[in-house]
Design a protein around this motif. Structure first.
Motif, short mmCIF file in Angstrom:
data_model
loop_
_atom_site.label_atom_id
_atom_site.label_comp_id
_atom_site.label_asym_id
_atom_site.label_seq_id
_atom_site.Cartn_x
_atom_site.Cartn_y
_atom_site.Cartn_z
N GLU A 66 -67.77 -34.40 43.66
CA GLU A 66 -67.07 -33.29 42.99
C GLU A 66 -65.92 -33.79 42.12
N ALA A 67 -65.19 -34.79 42.59
CA ALA A 67 -64.09 -35.33 41.81
C ALA A 67 -64.59 -35.93 40.49
N THR A 68 -65.72 -36.63 40.55
CA THR A 68 -66.29 -37.20 39.33
C THR A 68 -66.75 -36.11 38.38
N ARG A 69 -67.35 -35.05 38.94
CA ARG A 69 -67.79 -33.94 38.09
C ARG A 69 -66.61 -33.32 37.35
N VAL A 70 -65.53 -33.09 38.05
CA VAL A 70 -64.35 -32.49 37.44
C VAL A 70 -63.80 -33.38 36.34
N ARG A 83 -65.42 -35.40 34.51
CA ARG A 83 -66.34 -35.37 33.37
C ARG A 83 -66.45 -33.99 32.73
N SER A 84 -65.86 -32.97 33.34
CA SER A 84 -65.93 -31.58 32.84
C SER A 84 -67.36 -31.10 32.78
N TRP A 85 -68.15 -31.40 33.81
CA TRP A 85 -69.54 -30.97 33.86
C TRP A 85 -69.65 -29.64 34.62
N MET A 86 -70.80 -29.01 34.48
CA MET A 86 -71.02 -27.72 35.14
C MET A 86 -71.03 -27.88 36.66
N PRO A 87 -70.79 -26.80 37.41
CA PRO A 87 -70.67 -26.89 38.88
C PRO A 87 -71.87 -27.51 39.58
N THR A 88 -73.08 -27.24 39.10
CA THR A 88 -74.26 -27.80 39.78
C THR A 88 -74.36 -29.31 39.64
N MET A 89 -73.54 -29.90 38.77
CA MET A 89 -73.53 -31.35 38.63
C MET A 89 -72.47 -31.98 39.52
N GLY A 90 -71.98 -31.19 40.48
CA GLY A 90 -71.04 -31.69 41.47
C GLY A 90 -71.55 -31.46 42.87
N SER A 91 -70.65 -31.09 43.76
CA SER A 91 -71.03 -30.95 45.16
C SER A 91 -72.04 -29.84 45.39
N ALA A 92 -71.97 -28.77 44.58
CA ALA A 92 -72.93 -27.67 44.76
C ALA A 92 -74.36 -28.14 44.53
N GLY A 93 -74.58 -28.88 43.44
CA GLY A 93 -75.91 -29.40 43.17
C GLY A 93 -76.31 -30.50 44.14
N ALA A 94 -75.32 -31.27 44.59
CA ALA A 94 -75.62 -32.37 45.52
C ALA A 94 -76.22 -31.83 46.81
N VAL A 150 -79.89 -42.27 46.64
CA VAL A 150 -78.49 -42.71 46.58
C VAL A 150 -77.61 -41.61 47.15
N VAL A 151 -76.76 -41.96 48.12
CA VAL A 151 -75.90 -40.97 48.75
C VAL A 151 -74.43 -41.34 48.53
N ARG A 152 -73.63 -40.28 48.44
CA ARG A 152 -72.18 -40.44 48.23
C ARG A 152 -71.49 -39.21 48.80
N PRO A 153 -70.30 -39.33 49.35
CA PRO A 153 -69.61 -38.16 49.89
C PRO A 153 -69.46 -37.05 48.85
N LEU A 160 -88.46 -44.39 41.87
CA LEU A 160 -87.68 -43.22 41.49
C LEU A 160 -86.31 -43.31 42.14
N VAL A 161 -85.28 -43.48 41.32
CA VAL A 161 -83.91 -43.45 41.82
C VAL A 161 -83.49 -41.99 41.85
N CYS A 162 -83.28 -41.47 43.04
CA CYS A 162 -83.12 -40.02 43.22
C CYS A 162 -81.80 -39.73 43.91
N GLY A 163 -81.02 -38.90 43.27
CA GLY A 163 -79.74 -38.50 43.85
C GLY A 163 -79.06 -37.53 42.92
N PRO A 164 -78.00 -36.90 43.36
CA PRO A 164 -77.30 -35.93 42.51
C PRO A 164 -76.59 -36.63 41.35
N TRP A 165 -76.18 -35.83 40.38
CA TRP A 165 -75.29 -36.34 39.35
C TRP A 165 -74.00 -36.83 40.00
N SER A 166 -73.39 -37.84 39.41
CA SER A 166 -72.10 -38.38 39.88
C SER A 166 -72.18 -39.04 41.25
#
Length: 939
Positions: free
Chosen positions: A851-855, A857-868, A843-846, A725-731
């Motif tokens: 958040e920059a990648t989410r913005v 891609r124009s994705w919803m907030p939970t697909m950025g730092s909030a969801g991470a 998988v971890v990332r700052p 299972l590759v597990c981590g937030p979007w982006s």
């Protein structure tokens, strides 16, 4: 204390006959080539094109307002006189002198949304004075449609599409009406040509989509859906002006659905909302309930709401209907009127006048039954006709708040956490929100197949939803069932000749004989319920699944196969089936959906067992307990009213039956299914009114956590499939890591989810696993929407029905572990570890990079730092306490040194990687190195 005035019973109706659901109504301007307003938009002011020439300095806006006010008061001659004076006083030296007919249309535009009868009078006068005025005909066609004058509306719309001077947008608006009158070929040909002439503008894509859906043009539907989805993702919902109904028919994203309905609310009900009238103490009187709808006639809404109307406790409640439709003289109309204290027509009234009428009757709680559908009068609610306003039944989900306090759902259609997306508070009824009034009916005798025109001795798959709920993916899936059961036939409601031709093409393209798809004619409800029994199974479309059609099928004893949905509209069938003890028919993946349908069609004994279960138990199921649903409604009305009386804000409510399990809760469970869990409850706030005023039989209580009680004698997870299972937030880089592992040799079954990012050509995220995760948790809130027990059962079904066959086909144990990935899996690590032999690659990332990648891609907030933050907290809290093998990789290190990352991950996963595969894996994640800048050469 002064008593509220008495309400006369059954008043006589006026001559106007307002209509039911209609196409989005176009606005019009003064010239034949003036553009019509896009359906769903606010009425165009129009006055800006007409210069004021009154010598007294009166503005044209004031003149048009005065004319509109006269028309609203049925003073048409006075309105004409005011406008004629404006024409007469127009300065002769000024260009573009307005015509009386043009000004009549502009005045009608002012009334179009909130006073359709007055607007129609003005528009009719306009075309009588200028029969070539296309703007007048387009205005009149929409108004006549709304007012129930359907033959006249059709004539007016045809005048527009056949006019050589009509602008393309006017043609599309008229075609949007014609498709409702079965002028399908003229509608789609005219609309498509006009749409292309305009360069496929976003503002008209929804109107053209409505027509394409009606004629089953699946490729065109998919094209338009892609255009609209892109617009919503890029923040252009206001520009798209999409009808909420059209959006629900193709879009499964609940956040996007609510975004569209919020824009619709602002555009269609503009301006400030009036203050609610104060709640009046009961002081021994009955609570006054009002229902507002255009469908108090022979209509599915009336057949459903009749179950509430006939069971209201008349010793505690007075009930009134406010009819924005018309009296069709049907038995259904007479039935519902017999159960209430009065019915009042509001179709010929303005929104403000309608609200004034309802206020004058001192209604305590007003329930609106249309929602943002074609014939709604939600503008009445803008003027706060009652202290409490609720939306129910006609619309699945949020209506944008603003004019209502509550919407009605249940714990399956609106899972815990999803209410965070809603502007309103949610009233969750026990098990299923939809009231179904069938128990007074007898199951009709099923006609012979010969009588129905069906072949003998072959499986019959029924689909009695409207064809506009079907699109390419749905049709592809049904054709897979047809291929797997080559003697089966698919029986649809007759969609009309144009749609039949398109369906025949769709069959041929997928290798299925079009003659195996049969059309069922429209019949009366009793005959319809009777013929349903001739079907072996029903198949449910998505994302807008069956509602009444599913409860009809269950009443007739026919199993319905459905997909677990991702928004309110797509969850209703699943909710009905679960409430009936038929959870196994609700599948989290399309593969499971096909497999379930095929298994039933190929196994007559199993099919008969399921049908026998339905016959024996359905009348005891909660879905047909209209009396119990009514008690819950009454409890909600009382609670909402008492909170208003106490000056408290609305709150979420969830209801269950107290004490011993009710008959519905103790109903048997179908073969091969798990018992449906009890509905969750929310705790009543400490300041809530006392429960003493709540009708007996329904209570609100604090939520109790679900428990898992697997039988220790039977271990359903004894043979666990190995999974990485590759597990981590979007982006966060999970796609890169998953792709690298797949290239290194890990078995990664597809098809994969695609994303709107050229930097991620392949996600290696199995679409079936993604659908499963989204059916158990919310991407919008990052919270579980299912109990632990439900999650375990869904994972086991996915393992046994979807993953196991693919893994074994690949070689089973010799194939090695299966690669899975999705961000929501972080919320279900305990259950995943129980069902699978899991190794986790985290998988971890700052957070700022995520958040920059989410913005981008124009994705919803939970697909950025909030969801991470939620994902990382869940992952590491689980690792601290669990023994599941895991490894953590930094995305930056994978990119910087992919060779090292391949070696470490291959060792962790137990992979033997060849040199060629390692090279391919490295190449997948390698990033081109920046080149040194070239020296600047000067002459």
């Amino acid at each position: 204390m002064t008593r509220p005035p008495p309400i006369p019973s059954k008043p006589k109706r006026p001559a106007a006959k307002p209509a039911g659901k209609q196409a989005a109504k176009p606005a019009a301007k003064t010239s034949a080539k003036a553009p019509a307003s896009a359906p769903g938009s606010a009425p165009a002011p129009g006055a800006a094109t007409v210069p004021a020439g009154n010598p007294k300095g009166v503005t044209v806006n004031q003149i048009l307002d005065a004319a509109a006010n006269f028309a609203a008061k049925k003073k048409l001659p006075e309105a004409i006189k005011v406008l004629q004076q404006a024409v007469d006083h127009f300065p002769p030296e000024r260009p573009n002198k307005p015509t009386l007919a043009g000004l009549l249309v502009q005045a009608a535009t002012r009334l179009r949304m909130h006073h359709p009868a007055g607007a129609a009078d003005l528009a009719k006068e306009a075309v009588e004075r200028d029969p070539e005025l296309t703007a007048g005909w387009i205005m009149l066609s929409g108004l006549w449609d709304r007012l129930g004058e359907l033959p006249q509306a059709k004539v007016a719309a045809k005048k527009v599409v056949e006019s050589p001077t009509a602008a393309p947008d006017q043609v599309i608006a008229a075609a949007n009406l014609l498709v409702r009158y079965r002028e399908d070929q003229l509608a789609i040909d005219s609309a498509r040509k006009a749409f292309e002439e305009m360069g496929r503008p976003l503002a008209w894509a929804s109107a053209v989509m409505y027509i394409a859906q009606k004629v089953a043009d699946f490729p065109f539907i998919d094209q338009l859906g892609a255009q609209l989805r892109k617009a919503h993702q890029e923040g252009q919902s206001a520009e798209a002006r999409e009808s909420p109904r059209t959006n629900l028919l193709w879009c499964e994203d609940e956040k996007m659905n609510i975004q569209v309905v919020n824009v619709w609310s602002e555009q269609s009900i503009p301006g400030p909302i009036s203050e609610a009238p104060p709640a009046r103490p009961l002081d021994g009187r009955k609570l006054r309930i009002g229902y507002l709808s255009s469908d108090f006639r022979d209509h599915p809404t009336s057949r459903l709401i009749n179950g509430v109307l006939r069971h209201h406790d008349r010793t505690k409640f007075e009930v009134f209907l406010y009819d924005s439709g018309w009296d069709d003289g049907s038995d259904m109309r007479k039935e519902i009127v017999s159960h209430v204290d009065g019915i009042f027509p509001v179709a010929s009234l303005s929104d403000q006048e309608g609200a004034k009428l309802i206020r004058s009757h001192n209604i305590d709680v007003l329930i609106e039954l249309n929602g943002p559908t074609r014939a709604n009068r939600m503008g009445v609610l803008k003027y706060r006709a009652a202290p409490i306003q609720i939306d129910y039944l006609g619309w699945p989900g949020s209506v944008g708040g603003r004019v209502v306090d509550y919407v009605v759902g249940d714990s399956y259609c609106v899972p815990e956490g999803v209410e965070a997306l809603y502007a309103e508070k949610v009233i969750r009824l026990h098990k299923i929100y939809q009231v179904n009034d069938y128990l007074a009916l007898k199951v009709p005798e099923v006609p012979s197949r010969a009588q129905l025109g069906l072949p003998e001795g072959v499986p019959v798959i029924g689909m009695f939803n409207a064809i506009n709920k079907v699109h390419g993916e749905v049709w592809d899936t049904w054709m897979k069932i047809m291929k797997a059961v080559p003697n089966a036939v698919l029986w649809l409601l007759d969609p009309g000749p144009v749609a039949r031709r398109n369906i025949a093409k769709a069959c041929a393209m997928r290798g299925v004989d079009p003659k195996r798809v049969l059309a069922a004619p429209a019949v009366k409800q009793e005959a319809h319920l009777a013929r349903l029994g001739a079907c072996d199974i029903m198949v449910d479309p998505w994302p807008y699944g069956g509602h009444t059609s599913t409860s009809d099928a269950l009443f007739a004893g026919v199993p319905v196969v459905a997909v677990a949905g991702t928004n309110f509209a797509s969850r209703v069938s699943g909710g009905l089936l679960r409430a009936a003890g038929l959870e196994a028919l609700v599948q989290p993946t399309l593969e499971g959906y096909v497999r379930t349908a095929v298994r039933l069609l190929r196994d007559p004994k199993e099919l008969e067992r399921v049908r026998a279960f339905i016959r024996d138990n359905i009348r005891k199921a909660d879905i047909f307990d209209a009396q119990g649903k009514t008690r819950q409604f009454e409890a909600a009305y009382v609670d909402a009213f008492q909170r208003a009386l106490a000056g408290l804000p609305p709150r979420h409510m969830t209801f269950r039956r107290p004490g011993k399990k009710s008959e519905a809760q103790t109903a048997a469970t179908a073969p091969g299914t798990a018992a449906a869990p009890a509905a969750a409850q929310v705790a009543a706030p400490a300041q809530a009114p006392s429960a003493g005023a709540t009708p007996s039989g329904v209570v609100a209580a604090a939520e109790q956590p679900a428990t898992v009680a697997d039988n220790p004698a039977v271990n359903p997870d004894a043979k666990r499939i190995p999974v990485v299972l590759v597990c981590g937030p979007w982006s966060s880089g999970t796609s890169a890591v998953a792709g690298m592992l797949a290239k290194a040799g890990l078995f990664a079954p597809g098809p994969y989810l695609a994303v709107n990012d050229p930097k991620t050509p392949a996600t290696y995220e199995m679409k079936a696993f993604q659908q499963l995760m989204k059916s158990l948790a919310s991407e919008a809130t990052m919270e579980l929407t299912a109990t632990p027990k439900q999650i375990l059962q869904a994972l086991r079904d996915f393992r046994d029905n979807t993953l196991q066959p693919l893994w074994e086909k690949e070689g089973g144990v010799s194939a090695g572990p299966v690669l899975l990935k999705h961000a929501l899996s972080a919320l279900m690590l305990p259950q995943l570890s129980q069902v699978f032999d899991v190794k986790v690659v985290s998988v971890v990332r700052p957070l700022d990079a995520i958040e920059a990648t989410r913005v981008r891609r124009s994705w919803m907030p939970t697909m950025g730092s909030a969801g991470a933050r939620v994902v990382y907290r869940n992952v590491f809290e689980y690792f601290v306490a669990a023994t599941t093998p895991f490894i953590t990789v930094r995305y930056s290190e994978v990119i910087a040194n992919p060779a090292k990352a391949v070696d470490e991950l291959a060792s962790f996963c137990g992979l033997q990687v060849t040199a060629a595969r390692k090279k391919e894996a490295i190449a997948f994640v390698a990033r081109p190195q920046p080149q040194a800048p070239r020296p600047v050469v000067t002459a």
